[in-house]
Scaffold this motif. Structure first.
Motif, PDB file in Angstrom:
ATOM      1  N   ARG A  18       6.783  12.752   9.850  1.00 44.34           N
ATOM      2  CA  ARG A  18       7.946  11.838   9.887  1.00 44.34           C
ATOM      3  C   ARG A  18       7.526  10.450  10.352  1.00 44.34           C
ATOM      4  O   ARG A  18       7.999   9.437   9.824  1.00 44.34           O
ATOM      5  N   ASP A  19       6.637  10.390  11.341  1.00 36.51           N
ATOM      6  CA  ASP A  19       6.147   9.099  11.834  1.00 36.51           C
ATOM      7  C   ASP A  19       5.433   8.330  10.729  1.00 36.51           C
ATOM      8  O   ASP A  19       5.550   7.104  10.634  1.00 36.51           O
ATOM      9  N   LEU A  20       4.682   9.052   9.906  1.00 36.83           N
ATOM     10  CA  LEU A  20       3.994   8.394   8.796  1.00 36.83           C
ATOM     11  C   LEU A  20       4.997   7.876   7.770  1.00 36.83           C
ATOM     12  O   LEU A  20       4.778   6.814   7.182  1.00 36.83           O
ATOM     13  N   ASP A  21       6.085   8.598   7.557  1.00 38.61           N
ATOM     14  CA  ASP A  21       7.149   8.111   6.675  1.00 38.61           C
ATOM     15  C   ASP A  21       7.647   6.751   7.156  1.00 38.61           C
ATOM     16  O   ASP A  21       7.795   5.816   6.374  1.00 38.61           O
ATOM     17  N   VAL A  22       7.882   6.662   8.450  1.00 40.06           N
ATOM     18  CA  VAL A  22       8.379   5.425   9.040  1.00 40.06           C
ATOM     19  C   VAL A  22       7.334   4.312   8.907  1.00 40.06           C
ATOM     20  O   VAL A  22       7.666   3.175   8.552  1.00 40.06           O
ATOM     21  N   ALA A  23       6.077   4.632   9.170  1.00 43.82           N
ATOM     22  CA  ALA A  23       5.012   3.645   9.091  1.00 43.82           C
ATOM     23  C   ALA A  23       4.832   3.133   7.659  1.00 43.82           C
ATOM     24  O   ALA A  23       4.649   1.927   7.444  1.00 43.82           O
ATOM     25  N   ILE A  24       4.907   4.035   6.695  1.00 43.82           N
ATOM     26  CA  ILE A  24       4.769   3.638   5.296  1.00 43.82           C
ATOM     27  C   ILE A  24       5.929   2.745   4.884  1.00 43.82           C
ATOM     28  O   ILE A  24       5.737   1.718   4.225  1.00 43.82           O
ATOM     29  N   ALA A  25       7.128   3.099   5.286  1.00 44.80           N
ATOM     30  CA  ALA A  25       8.300   2.281   4.961  1.00 44.80           C
ATOM     31  C   ALA A  25       8.201   0.908   5.612  1.00 44.80           C
ATOM     32  O   ALA A  25       8.519  -0.110   4.983  1.00 44.80           O
ATOM     33  N   ALA A  26       7.745   0.864   6.855  1.00 47.01           N
ATOM     34  CA  ALA A  26       7.606  -0.415   7.552  1.00 47.01           C
ATOM     35  C   ALA A  26       6.544  -1.286   6.881  1.00 47.01           C
ATOM     36  O   ALA A  26       6.735  -2.498   6.730  1.00 47.01           O
ATOM     37  N   LEU A  27       5.444  -0.685   6.487  1.00 47.70           N
ATOM     38  CA  LEU A  27       4.385  -1.433   5.811  1.00 47.70           C
ATOM     39  C   LEU A  27       4.879  -1.975   4.474  1.00 47.70           C
ATOM     40  O   LEU A  27       4.610  -3.127   4.120  1.00 47.70           O
ATOM     41  N   ALA A  28       5.609  -1.164   3.735  1.00 46.44           N
ATOM     42  CA  ALA A  28       6.159  -1.607   2.452  1.00 46.44           C
ATOM     43  C   ALA A  28       7.172  -2.723   2.652  1.00 46.44           C
ATOM     44  O   ALA A  28       7.186  -3.707   1.898  1.00 46.44           O
ATOM     45  N   ASP A  29       7.997  -2.589   3.679  1.00 45.92           N
ATOM     46  CA  ASP A  29       9.006  -3.608   3.971  1.00 45.92           C
ATOM     47  C   ASP A  29       8.345  -4.917   4.388  1.00 45.92           C
ATOM     48  O   ASP A  29       8.742  -5.994   3.938  1.00 45.92           O
ATOM     49  N   GLN A  33       8.423  -8.629   2.375  1.00 51.28           N
ATOM     50  CA  GLN A  33       8.830  -9.888   2.989  1.00 51.28           C
ATOM     51  C   GLN A  33       7.739 -10.940   2.904  1.00 51.28           C
ATOM     52  O   GLN A  33       8.013 -12.121   2.712  1.00 51.28           O
ATOM     53  N   SER A  34       6.477 -10.509   3.066  1.00 47.63           N
ATOM     54  CA  SER A  34       5.382 -11.475   3.070  1.00 47.63           C
ATOM     55  C   SER A  34       4.792 -11.696   1.683  1.00 47.63           C
ATOM     56  O   SER A  34       4.045 -12.652   1.479  1.00 47.63           O
ATOM     57  N   GLY A  35       5.100 -10.814   0.754  1.00 51.32           N
ATOM     58  CA  GLY A  35       4.535 -10.930  -0.577  1.00 51.32           C
ATOM     59  C   GLY A  35       3.148 -10.321  -0.684  1.00 51.32           C
ATOM     60  O   GLY A  35       2.491 -10.429  -1.706  1.00 51.32           O
ATOM     61  N   PHE A  36       2.686  -9.677   0.372  1.00 51.05           N
ATOM     62  CA  PHE A  36       1.362  -9.060   0.375  1.00 51.05           C
ATOM     63  C   PHE A  36       1.456  -7.671   0.967  1.00 51.05           C
ATOM     64  O   PHE A  36       1.865  -7.501   2.110  1.00 51.05           O
ATOM     65  N   VAL A  37       1.083  -6.682   0.186  1.00 50.67           N
ATOM     66  CA  VAL A  37       1.071  -5.303   0.658  1.00 50.67           C
ATOM     67  C   VAL A  37      -0.385  -4.877   0.794  1.00 50.67           C
ATOM     68  O   VAL A  37      -1.168  -5.023  -0.140  1.00 50.67           O
ATOM     69  N   ASP A  38      -0.728  -4.383   1.959  1.00 56.65           N
ATOM     70  CA  ASP A  38      -2.087  -3.906   2.192  1.00 56.65           C
ATOM     71  C   ASP A  38      -2.228  -2.558   1.494  1.00 56.65           C
ATOM     72  O   ASP A  38      -1.887  -1.516   2.039  1.00 56.65           O
TER      73      ASP A  38
END
Length: 69
Positions: A18-29, A33-38
């Motif tokens: 579940r924590d990884l779900d949150v981390a993935i969503a935060a990274l995507a979000d 916003q920044s226009g750059f996804v790692d």
């Protein structure tokens, strides 16, 4: 491992999943916003999440074996 230890481990793995779900969503979000996804970090998180899912399934199979009636 006994059943109680397996259930504790299962709960821990589910929590991490579940924590990884949150981390993935935060990274995507943040990427939206920044226009750059790692992409590398995103791939690593998804790979870890998939590995956890496999481990969760393996423990569930031990705890709840298929019964052919």
């Amino acid at each position: 491992m006994n059943e109680q230890e397996l259930r504790k481990r299962l709960a821990s793995l589910r929590s991490e999943h579940r924590d990884l779900d949150v981390a993935i969503a935060a990274l995507a979000d943040a990427g939206a916003q920044s226009g750059f996804v790692d992409q590398l970090q995103m791939a690593r998180l998804k790979k870890r999440k998939l590995a956890l899912k496999d481990r969760i399934a393996a423990i569930e199979d031990v705890l709840l074996p298929d019964i052919i009636a």
